[in-house]
Every structure is written in C-alpha cells, then in structure tokens.
Design a protein around this motif. Structure first.
Motif, short mmCIF file in Angstrom:
data_model
loop_
_atom_site.label_atom_id
_atom_site.label_comp_id
_atom_site.label_asym_id
_atom_site.label_seq_id
_atom_site.Cartn_x
_atom_site.Cartn_y
_atom_site.Cartn_z
N THR A 142 4.42 2.40 -2.10
CA THR A 142 4.67 3.66 -2.79
C THR A 142 5.95 4.30 -2.25
O THR A 142 6.75 4.84 -3.00
CB THR A 142 3.47 4.61 -2.62
OG1 THR A 142 2.29 3.95 -3.08
CG2 THR A 142 3.67 5.90 -3.40
N HIS A 163 -7.35 -5.41 -0.50
CA HIS A 163 -6.26 -4.43 -0.46
C HIS A 163 -5.42 -4.61 0.81
O HIS A 163 -4.21 -4.49 0.78
CB HIS A 163 -6.82 -3.01 -0.53
CG HIS A 163 -5.78 -1.95 -0.49
ND1 HIS A 163 -5.07 -1.58 -1.62
CD2 HIS A 163 -5.29 -1.20 0.52
CE1 HIS A 163 -4.21 -0.63 -1.30
NE2 HIS A 163 -4.32 -0.39 -0.01
N LEU A 167 -7.30 0.77 -4.20
CA LEU A 167 -6.45 1.12 -5.34
C LEU A 167 -6.85 0.22 -6.49
O LEU A 167 -6.52 -0.96 -6.49
CB LEU A 167 -4.97 0.92 -4.99
CG LEU A 167 -3.99 1.14 -6.14
CD1 LEU A 167 -4.03 2.58 -6.62
CD2 LEU A 167 -2.60 0.76 -5.73
N SER A 211 0.84 -1.19 0.00
CA SER A 211 0.00 0.00 0.00
C SER A 211 0.89 1.26 0.00
O SER A 211 1.78 1.38 -0.84
CB SER A 211 -0.96 -0.05 1.19
OG SER A 211 -1.96 0.92 1.05
N ARG A 212 0.69 2.15 0.96
CA ARG A 212 1.50 3.38 1.00
C ARG A 212 2.98 3.06 1.24
O ARG A 212 3.87 3.76 0.77
CB ARG A 212 0.96 4.32 2.07
CG ARG A 212 1.46 5.73 1.97
CD ARG A 212 0.65 6.64 2.89
NE ARG A 212 1.17 7.97 2.90
CZ ARG A 212 0.67 8.98 2.19
NH1 ARG A 212 -0.35 8.78 1.40
NH2 ARG A 212 1.20 10.18 2.28
N GLU A 214 0.65 2.36 -5.40
CA GLU A 214 0.59 3.26 -6.55
C GLU A 214 1.99 3.70 -6.93
O GLU A 214 2.94 3.53 -6.17
CB GLU A 214 -0.17 4.54 -6.23
CG GLU A 214 -1.38 4.44 -5.44
CD GLU A 214 -2.03 5.79 -5.27
OE1 GLU A 214 -2.48 6.36 -6.26
OE2 GLU A 214 -2.08 6.25 -4.13
N TYR A 242 -0.56 -7.17 -7.11
CA TYR A 242 -1.79 -6.43 -6.84
C TYR A 242 -2.97 -7.36 -7.06
O TYR A 242 -2.84 -8.43 -7.64
CB TYR A 242 -1.88 -5.19 -7.73
CG TYR A 242 -1.86 -5.48 -9.22
CD1 TYR A 242 -3.03 -5.40 -9.97
CD2 TYR A 242 -0.68 -5.84 -9.87
CE1 TYR A 242 -3.01 -5.68 -11.33
CE2 TYR A 242 -0.66 -6.11 -11.23
CZ TYR A 242 -1.83 -6.03 -11.95
OH TYR A 242 -1.82 -6.31 -13.30
N ALA A 286 -5.42 1.21 -12.12
CA ALA A 286 -4.42 2.22 -11.74
C ALA A 286 -3.03 1.59 -11.63
O ALA A 286 -2.04 2.17 -12.07
CB ALA A 286 -4.82 2.88 -10.42
N VAL A 287 -2.96 0.41 -11.03
CA VAL A 287 -1.67 -0.29 -10.92
C VAL A 287 -1.17 -0.65 -12.32
O VAL A 287 0.02 -0.47 -12.62
CB VAL A 287 -1.79 -1.55 -10.03
CG1 VAL A 287 -0.46 -2.28 -9.97
CG2 VAL A 287 -2.26 -1.17 -8.63
#
Length: 176
Positions: A53, A150, A101, A49-50, A75, A94, A105-106
C-alpha cells in the motif's frame, strides 16, 4: 529498501507529499543516483501488505519518479489518482484465499485502476505459486489458512515481478 519509521508500519493514511515515509525514499534514491548507482528512469516501488500500500501511495505522490509498481496482498492507497498523467503500470499479486485482505477487495482496486485506464496486470495465486481462476469464499478459505496465505511471500514469482519491471522506464522529458 526503506523500512517503516513506526512500529505499526508505514504511514499510509498520511497522504501529504511531505509524509516522512515518502520523503525517506526520495533521499535514498537521490543519494544513490548522485553516486551513479541508480538509473533514475528505472526506479520501481515494491511491497507486500501495508508495504505494498505504501508503494502505491509513493507512486501516487511521486509519479515522476516511479516507472512501475508491484504489490503483494496490498490494498489501494487512500489517496486517489488526481494527476493529469498516466498512473505508473502496476502488477498486483494476491491470494485467492486471504483472510486479512479479502481477494474481492484487491480485485475492486484492480478494476478501479483499469476503469481509469491504468495499465494493471494481476495474478490471483493459490496456496502455491500457481494461478487460481477465482476467489475462494471466506467460509471455504478458513481464518488460519487465509492469514498464513497473506503473510507468505509468493515464492518463485520474483521473476514475474522483475520481468514486469524490466518492461517499463520513465521517458525522458516532462513528467508523465
């Protein structure tokens, strides 16, 4: 395994080289390498997740330090690749059903990396460890199931991640 310094997570929008969430891993790696506990040519960035990133952001800001990156449900970092060298190889895992998300987008991030010539391997996963052939439409996915997907780490895919990392190391000499 550095943790985010703020309760809301890593500062992935702060893309300067002196981002404290980037400087902290530098300190830890240097400390461990100084003790002979880390091979500096085999440092990898991993996160979900974050945190994923942040792993991508760290690799973008420190390409001379990272041999490869792996992410789950992450992302693209807000910083674009601007170095002359090659982007570190990346494995992106993913879910086909993810309401936090979206799968598309991925896949846009993966495709953008590939267009730049960056070595990128991806695994689109179903609700279990199996790979899925396509993204599920949001209506078919469901908000609650997509959120759970997720947040659920892809158990039994750790060997894939480790095997991916094992293939890469930084070459001695000038930064790539």
């Amino acid at each position: 395994a550095p943790q985010a310094r703020r309760s809301e997570g890593f500062g992935v929008d702060f893309t300067a080289r002196d981002n404290p969430d980037v400087v902290a891993p530098d300190h830890f790696v240097d400390e461990l390498a100084g003790r002979g506990l880390v091979d500096p040519a085999r440092v990898y960035a991993l996160g979900d997740s974050r945190g994923g990133t942040m792993a991508v952001l760290y690799a973008a800001l420190r390409p001379e330090r990272i041999a490869a990156v792996a992410t789950f449900a992450a992302e693209a970092a807000s910083v674009g690749w601007s170095c002359e060298g090659i982007e570190p190889p990346t494995l992106a895992l993913y879910r086909a059903c993810d309401s936090v998300l979206g799968c598309q987008a991925v896949e846009q991030w993966i495709e953008a990396r590939r267009r730049r010539g960056a070595l990128t391997r991806s695994m689109r996963l179903g609700p279990s460890k199996s790979e899925e052939p396509y993204c599920l439409p949001r209506a078919q996915c469901g908000q609650n199931q997509g959120k759970a997907n997720h947040q659920r780490w892809p158990d039994l895919r750790e060997e894939d991640i480790l095997a991916f990392f094992a293939r890469y190391s930084l070459e001695p000499g000038p930064p790539r």
